[in-house]
Design a protein around this motif. Sequence first.
Motif, PDB file in Angstrom:
ATOM      1  N   ILE A  45      37.403  37.588  27.333  1.00  0.00           N
ATOM      2  CA  ILE A  45      38.030  38.213  26.166  1.00  0.00           C
ATOM      3  C   ILE A  45      39.184  39.038  26.710  1.00  0.00           C
ATOM      4  O   ILE A  45      38.982  39.992  27.461  1.00  0.00           O
ATOM      5  CB  ILE A  45      37.050  39.131  25.407  1.00  0.00           C
ATOM      6  N   ALA A  95      34.925  31.562  19.734  1.00  0.00           N
ATOM      7  CA  ALA A  95      33.973  32.637  20.029  1.00  0.00           C
ATOM      8  C   ALA A  95      32.548  32.192  19.737  1.00  0.00           C
ATOM      9  O   ALA A  95      31.598  32.616  20.411  1.00  0.00           O
ATOM     10  CB  ALA A  95      34.309  33.888  19.224  1.00  0.00           C
ATOM     11  N   ALA A 121      30.727  39.563  20.017  1.00  0.00           N
ATOM     12  CA  ALA A 121      32.064  39.485  20.617  1.00  0.00           C
ATOM     13  C   ALA A 121      32.518  40.803  21.221  1.00  0.00           C
ATOM     14  O   ALA A 121      33.701  41.091  21.283  1.00  0.00           O
ATOM     15  CB  ALA A 121      33.073  39.010  19.573  1.00  0.00           C
ATOM     16  N   TYR A 171      40.397  33.210  16.740  1.00  0.00           N
ATOM     17  CA  TYR A 171      39.502  32.863  17.845  1.00  0.00           C
ATOM     18  C   TYR A 171      38.035  32.808  17.429  1.00  0.00           C
ATOM     19  O   TYR A 171      37.144  32.748  18.288  1.00  0.00           O
ATOM     20  CB  TYR A 171      39.685  33.864  18.994  1.00  0.00           C
ATOM     21  N   HIS A 172      37.782  32.835  16.135  1.00  0.00           N
ATOM     22  CA  HIS A 172      36.392  32.868  15.676  1.00  0.00           C
ATOM     23  C   HIS A 172      35.625  31.612  16.082  1.00  0.00           C
ATOM     24  O   HIS A 172      34.481  31.694  16.554  1.00  0.00           O
ATOM     25  CB  HIS A 172      36.338  33.028  14.149  1.00  0.00           C
ATOM     26  N   ASN A 182      42.431  41.766  14.515  1.00  0.00           N
ATOM     27  CA  ASN A 182      42.021  40.733  15.456  1.00  0.00           C
ATOM     28  C   ASN A 182      40.700  41.141  16.098  1.00  0.00           C
ATOM     29  O   ASN A 182      40.608  42.177  16.756  1.00  0.00           O
ATOM     30  CB  ASN A 182      43.084  40.526  16.538  1.00  0.00           C
ATOM     31  N   TYR A 183      39.688  40.342  15.868  1.00  0.00           N
ATOM     32  CA  TYR A 183      38.386  40.529  16.512  1.00  0.00           C
ATOM     33  C   TYR A 183      37.735  39.153  16.582  1.00  0.00           C
ATOM     34  O   TYR A 183      37.625  38.465  15.558  1.00  0.00           O
ATOM     35  CB  TYR A 183      37.501  41.498  15.712  1.00  0.00           C
ATOM     36  N   PRO A 184      37.341  38.708  17.770  1.00  0.00           N
ATOM     37  CA  PRO A 184      36.834  37.330  17.908  1.00  0.00           C
ATOM     38  C   PRO A 184      35.651  37.003  17.010  1.00  0.00           C
ATOM     39  O   PRO A 184      35.454  35.835  16.654  1.00  0.00           O
ATOM     40  CB  PRO A 184      36.438  37.260  19.388  1.00  0.00           C
ATOM     41  N   SER A 193      42.094  37.528  22.791  1.00  0.00           N
ATOM     42  CA  SER A 193      41.989  36.071  22.750  1.00  0.00           C
ATOM     43  C   SER A 193      40.760  35.672  23.560  1.00  0.00           C
ATOM     44  O   SER A 193      40.346  36.384  24.480  1.00  0.00           O
ATOM     45  CB  SER A 193      43.246  35.433  23.340  1.00  0.00           C
ATOM     46  N   VAL A 194      40.166  34.542  23.224  1.00  0.00           N
ATOM     47  CA  VAL A 194      38.967  34.064  23.909  1.00  0.00           C
ATOM     48  C   VAL A 194      39.340  32.861  24.761  1.00  0.00           C
ATOM     49  O   VAL A 194      39.923  31.895  24.271  1.00  0.00           O
ATOM     50  CB  VAL A 194      37.858  33.694  22.906  1.00  0.00           C
TER      51      VAL A 194
END
Length: 424
Positions: A154, A329, A337, A325-326, A316-318, A160-161
Amino acid sequence: MDYRFDTKCIQSGYQAENGAPRTLPICQSTTFQYDDADALGLLFDLKAEGHMYTRISNPTVAAVEAKIADLEGGVGAMLTSSGQAATFLAVFNICSAGQNFISCNNIYGGSINLFSVTLKRMGIEVRYVRDDMTDEEIDALFDENTRLVFGETIANPALSVLDISRFAALAHRHGVPLVVDNTFATPCLCRPFEHGADIVTHSTSKYMDGHANVLGGVIVDGGAFDWAASGKFPELTEPDESYHGVVYTESFGKAAYITKARVQLLRDFGATPMPLGAYLLNLGLETLHLRIRRHSENALAVARFLQGHEKVLWVNYPGLEGGKYHEIAQKYLPDGASGVVSFGVKGGRAAAMHLMNSLKLARIVTHVADARTSVLHPASTTHRQLTDAQLAEAGIGPEFIRFSVGIEDVRDILADLGQALDQI
């Protein structure tokens, strides 16, 4: 007995013998005595196991290294004085002047500066790639002098993943290893070796430590990369004259990489962790499995709250449903995450700074990823040395805020964010 992950956080590493301390003791000594002079000589010849000098190894440090190697599923680990030292030594262990390596472009700003400035002065070239580039575009950057690929599970703070299996395949196609910084995910949420990575690094100062009391880093060797078959790493497959001609792949097998890092680079650079630091890190590791899940739960609640706020441009949070990026993830981070959320506020830099100054529970600090909620403006702090072009490449605009969600009651965190947003 092979315990489950949560049990390993507590039980792995130090094993008390009969009558010994129940908890990990601090061996606060620089050196170790031997009754037999030849015994010490064998240690220096790498022909016997033991500790000769804390700059290279120490019983307290070794126990924590064993625990982290077990948690990641590696064959060995080496603690360092900081995460930055771990990143440097991980690369320098197999990359020399005149050679190059591939790195994702949206990594931690300190790593970008290390790669782009300091390693450049040492004659090592970094070649940056974006995760939206095709395999063919990335393949074109490899040549006979490329020695590794580097990315973050991460990314900090872009979040970004990394598609670990994809980048592992790209690296292996060219006979080089994939090195993954797993700091934000920790082995509790992602174990990169299971997806093809070869070397893992951490800034242990973050979630592993958890209490923001001690700096540290670690390099973990997965033990699966075939250095001899690659044919590109004579430092591991040919005699090391500084150790009477030892050949690491022959003498240490799967642990060749991490052994060389310790006895050559840790010895020469001295980026050594102190025993007390390792002891404090171990205290954090004992609750890692509990804390990281709470971090992830709280962060997802914060991301959902921000997503619906009228003064927030983007979030933005995976782990956030519908995010960029879901989907990836869900593959690499199915159990959460982690605890960092990035977002942008309407009004640009001025509004971002005003929001930060209005927070009461969340405090403005350089640190990230410990038990306490904190906030930072990366463009003016951790990524300040980057050019405008590099900031844009990393997706860091003037409105960008990095919010490290702690393990406090999430209702208090949301209330704090709400009152600060109201003041913009």
